[in-house]
Design a protein around this motif. Structure first.
Motif, PDB file in Angstrom:
ATOM      1  N   SER A  80       0.917  -1.078  -0.107  1.00  0.00           N
ATOM      2  CA  SER A  80       0.082   0.061   0.012  1.00  0.00           C
ATOM      3  C   SER A  80       1.009   1.201   0.005  1.00  0.00           C
ATOM      4  CB  SER A  80      -0.808   0.089   1.151  1.00  0.00           C
ATOM      5  OG  SER A  80      -1.697   1.239   1.405  1.00  0.00           O
ATOM      6  N   ILE A  81       1.763   1.241   0.785  1.00  0.00           N
ATOM      7  CA  ILE A  81       2.924   2.285   0.892  1.00  0.00           C
ATOM      8  C   ILE A  81       3.594   2.495  -0.478  1.00  0.00           C
ATOM      9  CG2 ILE A  81       4.836   3.673   2.144  1.00  0.00           C
ATOM     10  CD1 ILE A  81       4.070   1.675   4.514  1.00  0.00           C
ATOM     11  N   ILE A  82       4.125   1.630  -0.942  1.00  0.00           N
ATOM     12  CA  ILE A  82       4.789   1.403  -2.088  1.00  0.00           C
ATOM     13  C   ILE A  82       4.096   2.021  -3.434  1.00  0.00           C
ATOM     14  CG2 ILE A  82       5.820  -0.041  -4.011  1.00  0.00           C
ATOM     15  CD1 ILE A  82       6.807  -1.993  -1.646  1.00  0.00           C
ATOM     16  N   SER A  83       2.738   1.762  -3.527  1.00  0.00           N
ATOM     17  CA  SER A  83       2.004   2.113  -4.645  1.00  0.00           C
ATOM     18  C   SER A  83       1.607   3.561  -4.453  1.00  0.00           C
ATOM     19  CB  SER A  83       0.427   1.460  -4.558  1.00  0.00           C
ATOM     20  OG  SER A  83      -0.119   1.815  -3.416  1.00  0.00           O
ATOM     21  N   ARG A  84       1.620   3.992  -3.264  1.00  0.00           N
ATOM     22  CA  ARG A  84       1.356   5.487  -3.002  1.00  0.00           C
ATOM     23  C   ARG A  84       2.512   6.374  -3.428  1.00  0.00           C
ATOM     24  NH1 ARG A  84      -0.130   5.929   2.354  1.00  0.00           N
ATOM     25  NH2 ARG A  84      -0.612   3.695   2.625  1.00  0.00           N
ATOM     26  N   ARG A  85       3.742   5.628  -3.005  1.00  0.00           N
ATOM     27  CA  ARG A  85       5.008   6.350  -3.206  1.00  0.00           C
ATOM     28  C   ARG A  85       5.376   6.400  -4.754  1.00  0.00           C
ATOM     29  NH1 ARG A  85       4.361   7.251   1.633  1.00  0.00           N
ATOM     30  NH2 ARG A  85       5.798   7.246   2.978  1.00  0.00           N
ATOM     31  N   LEU A  86       5.233   5.395  -5.403  1.00  0.00           N
ATOM     32  CA  LEU A  86       5.216   5.113  -6.831  1.00  0.00           C
ATOM     33  C   LEU A  86       4.488   6.340  -7.466  1.00  0.00           C
ATOM     34  CD1 LEU A  86       5.839   1.509  -7.421  1.00  0.00           C
ATOM     35  CD2 LEU A  86       7.574   3.224  -7.543  1.00  0.00           C
ATOM     36  N   GLY A  87       3.071   6.428  -7.075  1.00  0.00           N
ATOM     37  CA  GLY A  87       2.225   7.333  -7.549  1.00  0.00           C
ATOM     38  C   GLY A  87       2.953   8.567  -7.393  1.00  0.00           C
ATOM     39  N   ALA A  88       3.438   9.035  -6.403  1.00  0.00           N
ATOM     40  CA  ALA A  88       4.154  10.162  -6.150  1.00  0.00           C
ATOM     41  C   ALA A  88       5.678  10.404  -6.561  1.00  0.00           C
ATOM     42  CB  ALA A  88       4.123  10.451  -4.546  1.00  0.00           C
ATOM     43  N   ARG A  89       5.916   9.305  -7.431  1.00  0.00           N
ATOM     44  CA  ARG A  89       7.338   9.502  -8.010  1.00  0.00           C
ATOM     45  C   ARG A  89       8.451   9.243  -6.894  1.00  0.00           C
ATOM     46  NH1 ARG A  89       6.555  11.061 -13.507  1.00  0.00           N
ATOM     47  NH2 ARG A  89       4.695  11.875 -14.070  1.00  0.00           N
ATOM     48  N   GLU A  90       8.298   8.569  -5.901  1.00  0.00           N
ATOM     49  CA  GLU A  90       9.302   8.584  -4.651  1.00  0.00           C
ATOM     50  C   GLU A  90       9.698   7.209  -4.701  1.00  0.00           C
ATOM     51  OE1 GLU A  90       7.253   9.837  -1.203  1.00  0.00           O
ATOM     52  OE2 GLU A  90       6.938  11.727  -1.979  1.00  0.00           O
ATOM     53  N   VAL A  91      10.411   6.736  -5.838  1.00  0.00           N
ATOM     54  CA  VAL A  91      10.864   5.483  -6.193  1.00  0.00           C
ATOM     55  C   VAL A  91      11.899   4.964  -4.978  1.00  0.00           C
ATOM     56  CG1 VAL A  91      12.242   3.820  -7.712  1.00  0.00           C
ATOM     57  CG2 VAL A  91      10.430   5.564  -8.528  1.00  0.00           C
ATOM     58  N   GLU A  92      12.933   5.719  -4.594  1.00  0.00           N
ATOM     59  CA  GLU A  92      13.814   5.062  -3.800  1.00  0.00           C
ATOM     60  C   GLU A  92      13.323   5.050  -2.191  1.00  0.00           C
ATOM     61  OE1 GLU A  92      17.402   4.820  -3.984  1.00  0.00           O
ATOM     62  OE2 GLU A  92      16.728   4.618  -5.871  1.00  0.00           O
ATOM     63  N   ASP A  93      12.345   5.678  -2.048  1.00  0.00           N
ATOM     64  CA  ASP A  93      11.669   5.495  -0.634  1.00  0.00           C
ATOM     65  C   ASP A  93      10.666   4.103  -0.669  1.00  0.00           C
ATOM     66  OD1 ASP A  93      11.266   6.536   1.886  1.00  0.00           O
ATOM     67  OD2 ASP A  93       9.319   7.342   1.452  1.00  0.00           O
ATOM     68  N   ALA A  94      10.312   4.154  -1.944  1.00  0.00           N
ATOM     69  CA  ALA A  94       9.408   2.590  -2.099  1.00  0.00           C
ATOM     70  C   ALA A  94      10.307   1.383  -1.895  1.00  0.00           C
ATOM     71  CB  ALA A  94       8.838   2.600  -3.822  1.00  0.00           C
ATOM     72  N   ARG A  95      11.553   1.509  -2.315  1.00  0.00           N
ATOM     73  CA  ARG A  95      12.603   0.259  -2.122  1.00  0.00           C
ATOM     74  C   ARG A  95      12.787   0.042  -0.815  1.00  0.00           C
ATOM     75  NH1 ARG A  95      16.582   2.288  -7.372  1.00  0.00           N
ATOM     76  NH2 ARG A  95      15.100   1.197  -9.063  1.00  0.00           N
ATOM     77  N   ARG A  96      12.832   1.247  -0.017  1.00  0.00           N
ATOM     78  CA  ARG A  96      13.046   0.856   1.434  1.00  0.00           C
ATOM     79  C   ARG A  96      11.949   0.193   2.234  1.00  0.00           C
ATOM     80  NH1 ARG A  96      11.795   4.634   5.601  1.00  0.00           N
ATOM     81  NH2 ARG A  96      11.431   6.099   4.116  1.00  0.00           N
ATOM     82  N   TYR A  97      10.889   0.255   1.555  1.00  0.00           N
ATOM     83  CA  TYR A  97       9.634  -0.437   2.157  1.00  0.00           C
ATOM     84  C   TYR A  97       9.550  -1.687   1.850  1.00  0.00           C
ATOM     85  CZ  TYR A  97       7.892   3.741   4.390  1.00  0.00           C
ATOM     86  OH  TYR A  97       7.557   4.875   5.104  1.00  0.00           O
ATOM     87  N   SER A  98      10.005  -2.031   0.542  1.00  0.00           N
ATOM     88  CA  SER A  98      10.026  -3.445  -0.096  1.00  0.00           C
ATOM     89  C   SER A  98      11.225  -4.422   0.428  1.00  0.00           C
ATOM     90  CB  SER A  98      10.103  -3.396  -1.615  1.00  0.00           C
ATOM     91  OG  SER A  98      11.378  -2.743  -2.105  1.00  0.00           O
ATOM     92  N   ALA A  99      12.080  -3.781   0.853  1.00  0.00           N
ATOM     93  CA  ALA A  99      13.489  -4.521   1.210  1.00  0.00           C
ATOM     94  C   ALA A  99      13.263  -4.913   2.908  1.00  0.00           C
ATOM     95  CB  ALA A  99      14.802  -3.950   0.956  1.00  0.00           C
ATOM     96  N   THR A 100      12.458  -3.810   3.391  1.00  0.00           N
ATOM     97  CA  THR A 100      12.197  -4.059   4.787  1.00  0.00           C
ATOM     98  C   THR A 100      11.398  -4.934   5.216  1.00  0.00           C
ATOM     99  OG1 THR A 100      12.929  -1.759   5.190  1.00  0.00           O
ATOM    100  CG2 THR A 100      11.670  -3.037   7.019  1.00  0.00           C
ATOM    101  N   SER A 101      10.352  -4.987   4.281  1.00  0.00           N
ATOM    102  CA  SER A 101       9.074  -5.947   4.437  1.00  0.00           C
ATOM    103  C   SER A 101       9.390  -7.279   4.385  1.00  0.00           C
ATOM    104  CB  SER A 101       7.820  -5.455   3.791  1.00  0.00           C
ATOM    105  OG  SER A 101       8.031  -5.478   2.157  1.00  0.00           O
ATOM    106  N   PHE A 102      10.371  -7.540   3.116  1.00  0.00           N
ATOM    107  CA  PHE A 102      10.589  -8.925   2.685  1.00  0.00           C
ATOM    108  C   PHE A 102      11.374  -9.529   3.919  1.00  0.00           C
ATOM    109  CE2 PHE A 102      13.910 -11.687   0.773  1.00  0.00           C
ATOM    110  CZ  PHE A 102      12.929 -12.481   0.270  1.00  0.00           C
ATOM    111  N   TYR A 103      12.497  -8.980   4.377  1.00  0.00           N
ATOM    112  CA  TYR A 103      13.262  -9.499   5.139  1.00  0.00           C
ATOM    113  C   TYR A 103      12.626  -9.777   6.613  1.00  0.00           C
ATOM    114  CZ  TYR A 103      16.924  -9.046   2.090  1.00  0.00           C
ATOM    115  OH  TYR A 103      17.790  -9.419   0.711  1.00  0.00           O
ATOM    116  N   ALA A 104      11.866  -8.869   6.984  1.00  0.00           N
ATOM    117  CA  ALA A 104      11.043  -8.879   8.270  1.00  0.00           C
ATOM    118  C   ALA A 104      10.217 -10.277   8.026  1.00  0.00           C
ATOM    119  CB  ALA A 104      10.197  -7.769   8.496  1.00  0.00           C
ATOM    120  N   ALA A 105       9.444 -10.447   6.909  1.00  0.00           N
ATOM    121  CA  ALA A 105       8.623 -11.482   6.648  1.00  0.00           C
ATOM    122  C   ALA A 105       9.572 -12.927   6.545  1.00  0.00           C
ATOM    123  CB  ALA A 105       7.845 -11.466   5.411  1.00  0.00           C
ATOM    124  N   LEU A 106      10.646 -12.978   6.025  1.00  0.00           N
ATOM    125  CA  LEU A 106      11.460 -14.011   6.187  1.00  0.00           C
ATOM    126  C   LEU A 106      11.770 -14.474   7.711  1.00  0.00           C
ATOM    127  CD1 LEU A 106      12.428 -15.841   4.012  1.00  0.00           C
ATOM    128  CD2 LEU A 106      14.954 -14.608   4.203  1.00  0.00           C
TER     129      LEU A 106
END
Length: 454
Positions: A80-106
């Motif tokens: 949800s955060i990533i889609s809103r960040r990409l909609g606001a063109r904040e790609v680097e910020d979106a990557r921070r949430y993707s990496a953090t969520s993946f390793y937290a889930a693992l």
């Protein structure tokens, strides 16, 4: 890469909403259908081993709901955060949430694996196992626990891909594992005669295959987000935002797990046949809902992108489209399910007691199927927009706030009818609550739109 980003942005914010939702929803719907199909395949093949074995799939479903709760919390929260960040063109910020969520889930999946193995027997008893179901539930749960890290982290990858608008990639990963699971179920149980352990092993192998395929999409840089270690941010702010945004999913899936435990304990009063029947009915219902859920999940990235880009009318258009067609589909499915309820239950366990109990429960649920579309899409919309409080309340309503009290109290007055009617009563009450809450949500959305125009 910048040209591709711009093309994706233009597609998500400029293409006609109905067409975009269908494009994104179709792969997701196929993924959901295949996922539920292999769950039903487990139920079918295990059902040939006996009523107690069939009941074990319903018991262990509570464990799978726990794993899904963790996966969806991190996946929907970050997505949800990533889609809103990409909609606001904040790609680097979106990557921070993707990496953090993946390793937290693992890491979360590994913790469940270790703790579950240490307390396997108490766990399956807590999930609602009777003495006769216990040996089957232990054998099945063992392999589900082995797959825990893959199941939780695959949920995250699947949802990130969807929220990026890459639903086709997510479909490849999920359907590949799903079809393998169905094949292995048949091979392990019919050819090798491995019993319920064969069904569990088939699920574990297929989950790790899906994990590998989904991960390859990120490693091959098919996405804007990434799992590079340098983007990990286990800070209170980042993790807190992911968990807070994913709280509705945790509430929904977590309460689904608790409600399954409560249902198993309540139905267990009427024997293993009642547990098996309710397990079968729930699997059939989830298969039907998977179509509506798939289209709704096609709406989520559209909602997130356009809400982030402040294109509020496109958000409303998407909501109306999904509710309309979701309701029509569930009306048709409810009619078919009501008419053929005995035949549907008998496919999975042709035991007169199971069929009799399950037919009544199935028909009760079919009557209230059409109400689910509005409640489901409303929950997805509020979560994707980051409206945590209403999204969490709506997520908790159906399986928690209303179902658990209903399944505990109604049998005191209606005996086994109380178990069979509980879900329908919960559906009516959750629909009424959703209507009231969504009035306020749309009023606030209109206020945000007016403020953005000033």
């Amino acid at each position: 890469m910048s040209r591709e980003k711009q093309s994706q942005y233009d597609r998500m914010t400029g293409q006609p909403v109905e067409k975009l939702i269908l494009e994104l929803g179709l792969p997701t719907t196929i993924s959901m259908l295949v996922t539920n199909l292999y769950n039903m395949a487990d139920t079918y093949f295990v059902g040939t081993l006996g009523t107690s074995a069939s009941g074990a799939t319903g018991v262990v479903f509570g464990l799978m709901a726990i794993l899904q709760a963790l996966g969806f919390m991190f996946g929907h929260g970050a997505g949800s955060i990533i889609s809103r960040r990409l909609g606001a063109r904040e790609v680097e910020d979106a990557r921070r949430y993707s990496a953090t969520s993946f390793y937290a889930a693992l890491i979360s999946g590994m913790l469940v694996l270790v703790l579950g193995m240490c307390f396997l027997t108490p766990l399956v008893r807590l999930l609602g196992s009777t003495d006769t179901i216990l040996p089957f539930a232990r054998g099945y749960a063992f392999y589900i626990l082995l797959a825990a890290p893959a199941m939780v982290s695959s949920c995250v990858m699947n949802n990130i891909l969807r929220y990026e608008g890459r639903a086709f990639f997510a479909m490849i990963g999920l359907t590949s594992g799903g079809f393998l699971n169905i094949f292995l179920d048949a091979y392990f149980l019919r050819v090798l005669h491995m019993g319920i352990e064969g069904a569990g092993l088939a699920t574990a192998i297929s989950q790790y295959l899906s994990f590998g395929i989904l991960l390859s999409m990120f490693l091959r840089k098919k996405t804007q987000t990434t799992f590079e270690i340098r983007y990990i941010s286990f800070t209170v702010k980042t993790l807190g935002e992911i968990v807070t945004t994913g709280l509705p999913s945790l509430a929904r899936q977590g309460l689904a797990s608790i409600s399954t435990m409560v249902l198993n304990h309540t139905a267990g009063v009427y024997g293993d046949a009642a547990i098996a029947a309710m397990s079968i009915v729930n699997r059939i219902s989830m298969f039907i809902f998977s179509v509506g859920l798939g289209i709704g999940q096609g709406f989520q990235p559209v909602c997130g992108f356009n809400y982030g880009a402040k294109l509020y009318d496109r958000v409303r258009q998407g909501f109306r489209f999904c509710v309309k067609w979701g309701t029509l589909f569930l009306v048709a499915a409810g009619i078919v399910g009501y008419i053929f309820a005995p035949q549907l239950v008998a496919v999975f366990r042709n035991d007169p007691e199971v069929v009799a109990f399950g037919t009544v429960a199935m028909r009760c649920q079919c009557i209230t199927f059409p109400l689910a579309a509005y409640a489901l899409v409303s929950n997805m919309m509020t979560q994707t927009m980051g409206k945590t409080l209403p999204a969490t309340i709506l997520a908790a309503a159906r399986q928690g706030l209303f179902f658990i009290p209903a399944v505990l109290l109604m049998p005191l007055w209606l005996d086994q009818w109380g178990v069979q009617l509980a879900q329908s009563v919960a559906d009516v009450l959750s629909f009424a609550l959703t209507v009231v809450m969504m009035r306020r949500v749309f009023q606030n959305l209109q206020a945000e739109e007016h403020a953005a125009m000033l």
